[in-house]
Design a protein around this motif. Structure first.
Motif, PDB file in Angstrom:
ATOM      1  N   GLY A 155      23.460  76.977 -35.728  1.00 35.93           N
ATOM      2  CA  GLY A 155      22.978  76.889 -34.356  1.00 35.93           C
ATOM      3  C   GLY A 155      21.798  77.775 -34.043  1.00 35.93           C
ATOM      4  O   GLY A 155      21.340  77.825 -32.896  1.00 35.93           O
ATOM      5  N   VAL A 156      21.278  78.468 -35.047  1.00 34.06           N
ATOM      6  CA  VAL A 156      20.104  79.314 -34.854  1.00 34.06           C
ATOM      7  C   VAL A 156      18.850  78.445 -34.820  1.00 34.06           C
ATOM      8  O   VAL A 156      18.700  77.533 -35.637  1.00 34.06           O
ATOM      9  N   GLU A 157      17.961  78.718 -33.876  1.00 33.34           N
ATOM     10  CA  GLU A 157      16.685  78.015 -33.839  1.00 33.34           C
ATOM     11  C   GLU A 157      15.784  78.559 -34.946  1.00 33.34           C
ATOM     12  O   GLU A 157      15.614  79.771 -35.076  1.00 33.34           O
ATOM     13  N   ILE A 158      15.204  77.672 -35.731  1.00 29.69           N
ATOM     14  CA  ILE A 158      14.253  78.080 -36.759  1.00 29.69           C
ATOM     15  C   ILE A 158      12.832  77.857 -36.237  1.00 29.69           C
ATOM     16  O   ILE A 158      12.465  76.745 -35.859  1.00 29.69           O
ATOM     17  N   GLY A 159      12.064  78.926 -36.190  1.00 28.69           N
ATOM     18  CA  GLY A 159      10.670  78.843 -35.791  1.00 28.69           C
ATOM     19  C   GLY A 159       9.778  79.299 -36.926  1.00 28.69           C
ATOM     20  O   GLY A 159      10.245  79.840 -37.931  1.00 28.69           O
ATOM     21  N   SER A 160       8.477  79.105 -36.768  1.00 25.21           N
ATOM     22  CA  SER A 160       7.521  79.496 -37.801  1.00 25.21           C
ATOM     23  C   SER A 160       6.933  80.868 -37.499  1.00 25.21           C
ATOM     24  O   SER A 160       6.584  81.180 -36.355  1.00 25.21           O
ATOM     25  N   HIS A 161       6.813  81.674 -38.547  1.00 25.49           N
ATOM     26  CA  HIS A 161       6.128  82.966 -38.471  1.00 25.49           C
ATOM     27  C   HIS A 161       4.826  82.885 -39.260  1.00 25.49           C
ATOM     28  O   HIS A 161       4.298  83.893 -39.732  1.00 25.49           O
ATOM     29  N   GLY A 162       4.338  81.637 -39.387  1.00 26.51           N
ATOM     30  CA  GLY A 162       3.193  81.391 -40.243  1.00 26.51           C
ATOM     31  C   GLY A 162       3.662  81.060 -41.643  1.00 26.51           C
ATOM     32  O   GLY A 162       4.857  81.023 -41.945  1.00 26.51           O
ATOM     33  N   LEU A 163       2.726  80.826 -42.521  1.00 30.53           N
ATOM     34  CA  LEU A 163       3.053  80.455 -43.891  1.00 30.53           C
ATOM     35  C   LEU A 163       3.348  81.678 -44.760  1.00 30.53           C
ATOM     36  O   LEU A 163       4.341  81.710 -45.494  1.00 30.53           O
ATOM     37  N   THR A 164       2.501  82.709 -44.645  1.00 30.34           N
ATOM     38  CA  THR A 164       2.611  83.844 -45.566  1.00 30.34           C
ATOM     39  C   THR A 164       2.495  85.211 -44.899  1.00 30.34           C
ATOM     40  O   THR A 164       2.338  86.211 -45.580  1.00 30.34           O
TER      41      THR A 164
END
Length: 253
Positions: free
Chosen positions: A141-150
């Motif tokens: 149930g955790v939202e997965i977001g982007s922290h960028g690629l690298t």
């Protein structure tokens, strides 16, 4: 006219609303060697969530927080975010969050899955979640977001890098989880108008910074650092100071 990183006011809204309170965490585990103060112990996280719940507050993902506020139902909700996608999220944070009926947003780096925090010159190498770990967090149930690629500072990136860090990272995470990825978090908290425009153009609904300065709106959401030494008294001060220091901004549609 609002700037390119602001959002127009919702039709029928009475006026601008206060910036949401969003807490910024990183690692949850052993902090015997922690030069950047990015780690809290599971016990400290437990106490912090107990403090929130004891005051009628519940930690949720940023996506849930913004959706609730858009419906006028965000009272009593605060955002919880965990940057970098450390492997100890599953061993140190997930169970504590579930025990206090909280959710969170985990900002991951799909270009470094199974790697470590090589961008930090000091301190121990901390392992990052693998692809299976990201999927496990999403299933809970955790939202997965982007922290960028690298983990690149977008304010100094060229156009090609900027596109890869925003567009490609989102595509990889969506393929990995099988779910839409609507949130972004600027590495190092660094944001300018060009980076915010790139995130918006990549199709995200919102983006988190640390202190975005004069930038406002859903692509420049400020957050409050929470660390090992933040007891209930310190959390109360941070909560109140955030409400006093942050000028109201238009709510994202």
């Amino acid at each position: 006219m609002p700037s390119s990183v602001e959002s127009p006011r919702r039709a029928g809204a009475a006026g601008p609303v206060r910036v949401p309170w969003i807490a910024m965490y990183h690692s949850v585990g052993d902090r015997s060697d922690d030069p950047y103060r990015i780690t809290v112990t599971p016990d400290r996280l437990e106490r912090q969530l107990r403090w929130l719940r004891g005051r009628g507050l519940r930690g949720v993902s940023v996506r849930e927080l913004l959706a609730a506020r858009a419906r006028g139902e965000g009272h009593g909700l605060v955002g919880l975010t965990f940057d970098d996608g450390y492997a100890d999220f599953l061993t140190g944070a997930a169970e504590v969050l579930a025990r206090w009926e909280c959710t969170a947003t985990l900002f991951a780096l799909p270009g470094r899955l199974g790697g470590d925090n090589a961008w930090d010159p000091l301190g121990p190498r901390k392992p990052l979640l693998t692809a299976d770990g990201i999927r496990q967090a999403a299933r809970s149930g955790v939202e997965i977001g982007s922290h960028g690629l690298t983990h690149v500072d977008l304010t100094g990136a060229d156009d090609l890098t900027l596109k890869a860090e925003t567009v490609e990272s989102r595509a990889l995470l969506e393929a990995l989880t099988g779910a839409p990825v609507t949130g972004f978090c600027y590495p190092y908290g660094a944001v300018d108008a060009r980076a915010a425009d790139a995130v918006r153009d990549a199709g995200y609904d919102y983006a988190c910074a640390i202190d975005p300065g004069a930038l406002t709106g859903p692509y420049a959401l400020p957050r409050v650092y929470v660390g090992q030494h933040d007891t209930g008294v310190r959390l109360l001060l941070k909560y109140r100071l955030h409400r006093l220091r942050r000028r109201p901004v238009d709510e994202p549609r």
